[in-house]
Design a protein around this motif. Structure first.
Motif, short mmCIF file in Angstrom:
data_model
loop_
_atom_site.label_atom_id
_atom_site.label_comp_id
_atom_site.label_asym_id
_atom_site.label_seq_id
_atom_site.Cartn_x
_atom_site.Cartn_y
_atom_site.Cartn_z
N VAL A 1 0.84 -1.19 0.00
CA VAL A 1 0.00 0.00 0.00
C VAL A 1 0.88 1.24 0.00
N LYS B 1 -1.10 7.32 2.12
CA LYS B 1 -1.40 8.74 2.03
C LYS B 1 -1.38 9.41 3.40
N ALA C 1 -3.78 4.54 5.77
CA ALA C 1 -4.70 4.39 4.64
C ALA C 1 -3.99 4.84 3.39
N GLY C 2 -4.32 4.21 2.26
CA GLY C 2 -3.66 4.58 1.02
C GLY C 2 -4.19 3.79 -0.15
N VAL C 3 -3.37 3.67 -1.17
CA VAL C 3 -3.76 3.04 -2.43
C VAL C 3 -2.86 1.83 -2.69
N ASP D 1 -0.56 -0.50 -4.51
CA ASP D 1 0.27 -0.29 -5.71
C ASP D 1 1.00 -1.54 -6.15
N ASP E 1 -6.85 0.08 -5.71
CA ASP E 1 -7.89 0.10 -4.67
C ASP E 1 -7.50 1.07 -3.55
N GLU E 2 -8.47 1.86 -3.09
CA GLU E 2 -8.28 2.73 -1.93
C GLU E 2 -8.66 1.94 -0.68
N LYS F 1 -11.68 1.63 1.74
CA LYS F 1 -11.82 2.85 2.52
C LYS F 1 -13.28 3.29 2.52
N GLU G 1 -16.35 5.40 2.08
CA GLU G 1 -16.45 6.54 1.18
C GLU G 1 -16.69 7.86 1.91
N TRP H 1 -9.10 11.16 3.57
CA TRP H 1 -7.87 10.41 3.79
C TRP H 1 -7.34 10.64 5.20
#
Length: 329
Positions: free
Chosen positions: A32, A35, A64-66, A68, A81-82, A127, A129, A133
């Motif tokens: 991940v 962020k 939390a993040g994306v 990769d 995916d977030e 995450k 919605e 972040w």
């Protein structure tokens, strides 16, 4: 990658921002790109538990993040995916206690105060919605702890009366928000008039000075459930406010971990005492569903750049915060 690393010296003196190797996810893991990340009291304890002679450790449990990168065999999680990170490792199903091998992210394994983290795919979830972040990054450890304490161990139901001593920490503010959302009456204490006022704004039914006469403040009223996250300094005062047959759930000992208990008063009161810590993957999913249903957001105290970790840790150590402290990565 940039990370906050503990090595070489005990306590905060052993922390520094340095470059660490970017890890690749193995089978069943994801990476991940973070962020935001969240600070917890556990991070202060890690600085004591992680010895100067131990290998370098990236601290931090929340983030939390994306996604990769995805390891072999991972299904249900895709690059892009977030996600939020569940820091409860090796505890999948709701049980009376965590299984052997249970750990928390950030010790002994590298944590979230870094640009990237590698973790088992079962420990990430979409995450919510409705969360920014900043809110998502500070959510997991405190919210999971609060959820299990209230609902699994405390068996909270609508109409119950709940006492939360020491409002101000991230867990305590979640306890307040969750209990109110579930239809309970909530009473809180703090030595800070400012924190008491903020608790009332968040929905507390009563908020009063921890150093005062609790029986007088409550007008002799007794509660069904006490969530004790302070320790020896408040434990017996909490017990006196419990109705016969009531329940105490405890998970905190920042204000002392040894309590003198009058056993005769305890068994005549028919009290129930439960310990708790963190929670399972099953409870984590329940918690995410709960906050989504009720549109609950973490109370944010402050967000710092990662490089200002000392200021953030000092704020928490001095109990200046109300709610969660986080980092921009």
């Amino acid at each position: 990658m940039k990370a906050v690393v503990h090595v070489g010296q005990a306590g905060m003196e052993g922390l520094s921002v340095r470059e660490m190797e970017v890890l690749q996810p193995k089978a069943g893991e994801v990476r991940v790109k973070l962020k935001t990340a969240g600070l917890n009291h556990r991070d202060l304890f890690v600085l004591v538990r992680h010895k100067p002679t131990d290998p370098p450790l990236i601290i931090g449990s929340d983030g939390a993040g994306v996604v990769d990168a995805v390891g072999e065999g991972v299904t249900g999680v895709l690059v892009g995916d977030e996600v939020v990170i569940n820091p409860s490792l090796g505890w999948l199903e709701k049980t009376d206690a965590p299984p052997e091998g249970f750990e928390i992210l950030g010790l002994p394994f590298h944590g979230t105060f870094a640009e990237q983290v590698v973790i088992s795919a079962v420990n990430v979830a979409p995450k919510p919605e409705h969360l920014s972040w900043e809110e998502a990054g500070v959510l997991s450890l405190a919210a999971l702890t609060a959820y299990r304490a209230l609902f699994t161990q405390g068996q909270l139901r609508e109409g119950m009366k709940v006492l939360i001593p020491g409002i101000g920490s991230g867990v305590a503010t979640f306890l307040l928000q969750f209990a109110k959302a579930a239809g309970a009456a909530v009473y809180v204490t703090s030595r800070s008039a400012e924190k008491c006022q903020k608790a009332l704004e968040l929905g507390a039914d009563k908020a009063f000075d921890s150093n005062g006469d609790w029986e007088q403040e409550l007008g002799g009223e007794k509660v069904d459930l006490v969530i004790e996250c302070v320790g020896a300094a408040t434990f017996n005062k909490s017990l006196k406010q419990l109705r016969p047959g009531g329940t105490v759930v405890t998970f905190g000992a920042s204000a002392g971990d040894v309590v003198e208990l009058n056993l005769r008063d305890f068994f005549y009161g028919q009290f129930r005492l439960f310990g708790t810590t963190m929670g399972s993957g099953e409870e984590y999913k329940e918690m995410l569903d709960f906050i989504t249903k009720h549109q609950i957001k973490p109370v944010i105290d402050s967000i710092y750049p990662l490089e200002q970790y000392k200021e953030a840790l000092n704020r928490m150590e001095n109990a200046q915060q109300l709610g969660k402290i986080g980092f921009y990565i």
